[in-house]
Design an enzyme around this catalytic site. Structure first.
Site, PDB file in Angstrom:
ATOM      1  N   HIS A   1       5.556  -8.901  -3.745  1.00 36.22           N
ATOM      2  CA  HIS A   1       4.124  -8.798  -3.664  1.00 36.22           C
ATOM      3  C   HIS A   1       4.309 -10.162  -4.031  1.00 36.22           C
ATOM      4  O   HIS A   1       3.758 -11.010  -5.551  1.00 36.22           O
ATOM      5  CB  HIS A   1       3.342  -8.291  -4.120  1.00 36.22           C
ATOM      6  CG  HIS A   1       2.782  -6.894  -4.063  1.00 36.22           C
ATOM      7  ND1 HIS A   1       1.946  -6.403  -3.016  1.00 36.22           N
ATOM      8  CD2 HIS A   1       4.006  -5.350  -4.106  1.00 36.22           C
ATOM      9  CE1 HIS A   1       2.882  -4.788  -2.734  1.00 36.22           C
ATOM     10  NE2 HIS A   1       3.517  -4.731  -4.159  1.00 36.22           N
TER      11      HIS A   1
ATOM     12  N   GLY B   1       0.327  -1.303  -0.252  1.00 35.89           N
ATOM     13  CA  GLY B   1       0.042   0.215   0.307  1.00 35.89           C
ATOM     14  C   GLY B   1       1.200   1.446  -0.071  1.00 35.89           C
ATOM     15  O   GLY B   1       2.212   1.033  -0.437  1.00 35.89           O
ATOM     16  N   GLU B   2       0.876   1.863   0.840  1.00 35.21           N
ATOM     17  CA  GLU B   2       1.206   3.229   1.109  1.00 35.21           C
ATOM     18  C   GLU B   2       1.831   3.022   2.927  1.00 35.21           C
ATOM     19  O   GLU B   2       0.810   3.945   3.199  1.00 35.21           O
ATOM     20  CB  GLU B   2       0.848   4.771   0.102  1.00 35.21           C
ATOM     21  CG  GLU B   2       2.002   5.328  -0.039  1.00 35.21           C
ATOM     22  CD  GLU B   2       2.311   5.350  -1.368  1.00 35.21           C
ATOM     23  OE1 GLU B   2       2.251   4.661  -2.113  1.00 35.21           O
ATOM     24  OE2 GLU B   2       3.201   6.062  -0.814  1.00 35.21           O
ATOM     25  N   SER B   3       3.168   2.643   2.637  1.00 32.10           N
ATOM     26  CA  SER B   3       3.575   3.144   4.569  1.00 32.10           C
ATOM     27  C   SER B   3       3.339   4.640   5.185  1.00 32.10           C
ATOM     28  O   SER B   3       3.254   4.371   5.940  1.00 32.10           O
ATOM     29  CB  SER B   3       5.227   2.532   4.397  1.00 32.10           C
ATOM     30  OG  SER B   3       6.002   3.771   3.846  1.00 32.10           O
TER      31      SER B   3
ATOM     32  N   ARG C   1      12.454   3.642  -0.091  1.00 32.60           N
ATOM     33  CA  ARG C   1      11.730   4.011  -0.528  1.00 32.60           C
ATOM     34  C   ARG C   1      11.336   3.972  -2.269  1.00 32.60           C
ATOM     35  O   ARG C   1      12.179   5.073  -2.570  1.00 32.60           O
ATOM     36  CB  ARG C   1      10.372   4.503  -0.385  1.00 32.60           C
ATOM     37  CG  ARG C   1       9.688   5.041   1.613  1.00 32.60           C
ATOM     38  CD  ARG C   1       9.291   5.406   1.792  1.00 32.60           C
ATOM     39  NE  ARG C   1       7.577   5.025   1.385  1.00 32.60           N
ATOM     40  CZ  ARG C   1       6.945   6.602   1.796  1.00 32.60           C
ATOM     41  NH1 ARG C   1       6.759   7.266   2.528  1.00 32.60           N
ATOM     42  NH2 ARG C   1       5.417   6.698   1.435  1.00 32.60           N
TER      43      ARG C   1
ATOM     44  N   CYS D   1       6.585  -5.143   0.632  1.00 29.12           N
ATOM     45  CA  CYS D   1       6.570  -4.135   0.350  1.00 29.12           C
ATOM     46  C   CYS D   1       6.191  -2.882   0.972  1.00 29.12           C
ATOM     47  O   CYS D   1       7.074  -2.611   2.579  1.00 29.12           O
ATOM     48  CB  CYS D   1       5.317  -3.835  -1.005  1.00 29.12           C
ATOM     49  SG  CYS D   1       6.259  -2.976  -2.312  1.00 29.12           S
TER      50      CYS D   1
ATOM     51  N   GLU E   1       1.889 -12.244  -2.809  1.00 35.90           N
ATOM     52  CA  GLU E   1       0.321 -12.555  -3.250  1.00 35.90           C
ATOM     53  C   GLU E   1      -0.317 -12.604  -4.199  1.00 35.90           C
ATOM     54  O   GLU E   1      -1.388 -12.857  -4.841  1.00 35.90           O
ATOM     55  CB  GLU E   1      -0.581 -11.520  -2.007  1.00 35.90           C
ATOM     56  CG  GLU E   1      -0.462  -9.918  -2.267  1.00 35.90           C
ATOM     57  CD  GLU E   1       0.389  -9.614  -1.974  1.00 35.90           C
ATOM     58  OE1 GLU E   1       1.668  -9.366  -2.184  1.00 35.90           O
ATOM     59  OE2 GLU E   1       0.505  -8.209  -2.475  1.00 35.90           O
TER      60      GLU E   1
ATOM     61  N   ILE F   1       6.062  -2.637  -7.247  1.00 30.11           N
ATOM     62  CA  ILE F   1       5.202  -2.213  -7.651  1.00 30.11           C
ATOM     63  C   ILE F   1       5.819  -0.682  -6.334  1.00 30.11           C
ATOM     64  O   ILE F   1       5.476  -1.346  -5.635  1.00 30.11           O
ATOM     65  CB  ILE F   1       3.877  -2.184  -6.921  1.00 30.11           C
ATOM     66  CG1 ILE F   1       3.578  -3.790  -8.147  1.00 30.11           C
ATOM     67  CG2 ILE F   1       3.003  -1.250  -7.909  1.00 30.11           C
ATOM     68  CD1 ILE F   1       1.774  -4.331  -7.508  1.00 30.11           C
ATOM     69  N   ARG F   2       6.315   0.212  -7.061  1.00 27.56           N
ATOM     70  CA  ARG F   2       6.770   0.920  -6.985  1.00 27.56           C
ATOM     71  C   ARG F   2       7.607   0.969  -5.508  1.00 27.56           C
ATOM     72  O   ARG F   2       7.348   1.131  -4.632  1.00 27.56           O
ATOM     73  CB  ARG F   2       5.222   2.257  -5.856  1.00 27.56           C
ATOM     74  CG  ARG F   2       5.198   2.608  -7.040  1.00 27.56           C
ATOM     75  CD  ARG F   2       3.910   4.132  -6.679  1.00 27.56           C
ATOM     76  NE  ARG F   2       3.090   3.283  -6.971  1.00 27.56           N
ATOM     77  CZ  ARG F   2       2.336   3.151  -5.140  1.00 27.56           C
ATOM     78  NH1 ARG F   2       2.987   3.305  -4.474  1.00 27.56           N
ATOM     79  NH2 ARG F   2       1.266   2.047  -5.212  1.00 27.56           N
TER      80      ARG F   2
HETATM   81  N1  GLN Z   1       5.865   3.112  -2.302  1.00 23.76           N
HETATM   82  C1  GLN Z   1       5.331   2.567  -1.631  1.00 23.76           C
HETATM   83  C2  GLN Z   1       5.603   2.948   0.189  1.00 23.76           C
HETATM   84  O1  GLN Z   1       6.691   3.567   0.052  1.00 23.76           O
HETATM   85  C3  GLN Z   1       5.485   1.272  -1.587  1.00 23.76           C
HETATM   86  C4  GLN Z   1       4.445   0.111  -3.023  1.00 23.76           C
HETATM   87  C5  GLN Z   1       3.512  -0.870  -2.560  1.00 23.76           C
HETATM   88  O2  GLN Z   1       3.795  -1.733  -1.119  1.00 23.76           O
HETATM   89  N2  GLN Z   1       3.811  -1.301  -3.370  1.00 23.76           N
HETATM   90  O3  GLN Z   1       4.591   2.958   1.361  1.00 23.76           O
END
Ligand code: GLN
Length: 196
Positions: free
Chosen positions: A175, A46-48, A103, A76, A177, A137-138
């Protein structure tokens, strides 16, 4: 065996499905007090930064207590939350794994990709160097691992650690999953079984 999946945001449902396929009973954790009833926890991607906001001070402290006591697996953004040290920008971590993690470290073109890495022979897996599909992913990058940290998977020609564990805590920058291969989740469930 009850496994919690932190369900504040991000891709928690894919983890729920995978864990259920493997026979675990899954609880979607939305409230800190739910942590008291579970044997292990998955912190999804997600987005930390958003996780930190949604957790708040009290949720963060309760989560910190949990991850220092019980098996936890972060993917992630989850890996970022579990780290000792977070860069780009600096952000507080739960201090459950002695890694420095950066990140969004792969740059724009390759920040999201499917690559083939290696699952190493380790205390958790006896198949040396077997290939493993990895969805990034990112993704963050693990820049440094402390002496107590075991690397369980790597990626790329320079063998960057992408799955690590310290004691009962595991983290991947990819990921698992989102791939069909269920070995990484199985490794985590074994860790939970061992800890009980
Ligand atoms: N870019 C997100 C972060 O810095 C992590 C990306 C992800 O969980 N797929 O939190």
């Amino acid at each position: 065996m009850q496994i919690g999946v932190l369900a504040l945001q991000g891709d928690f449902d894919a983890h729920r499905r995978r864990l259920e396929e493997l026979g675990a009973e899954v609880v979607l954790v939305k409230k800190p007090e739910q942590l008291d009833a579970i044997d292990g926890l998955v912190i999804p991607g997600g987005e930390s930064g958003t996780f930190l906001k949604l957790l708040g001070e009290e949720g963060f402290e309760k989560l910190k207590e949990f991850v220092h006591a019980k098996p936890t697996f972060g993917t992630c953004a989850g890996a970022i939350l579990l780290a000792n040290e977070v860069e780009n920008p600096k952000q507080k971590g739960l201090g459950a794994i002695d890694i420095r993690i950066r990140r969004n470290a792969y740059g724009r073109q390759i920040d999201s990709s499917i690559r083939e890495g290696k699952l190493l022979q380790s205390s958790l897996n006896d198949q040396p160097g077997s290939p493993l599909e990895m969805v990034f992913i990112r993704a963050p990058k693990i820049e440094h691992v402390g002496a107590a940290v075991e690397v369980i998977a790597t990626e790329g020609t320079d063998n960057i650690p992408v799955a690590v564990r310290q004691g009962k805590v595991m983290a991947t920058t990819f990921h698992p999953e989102l791939s069909d291969d269920s070995r990484v989740h199985r490794v985590f469930l074994d860790l939970v079984t061992e800890a009980r």
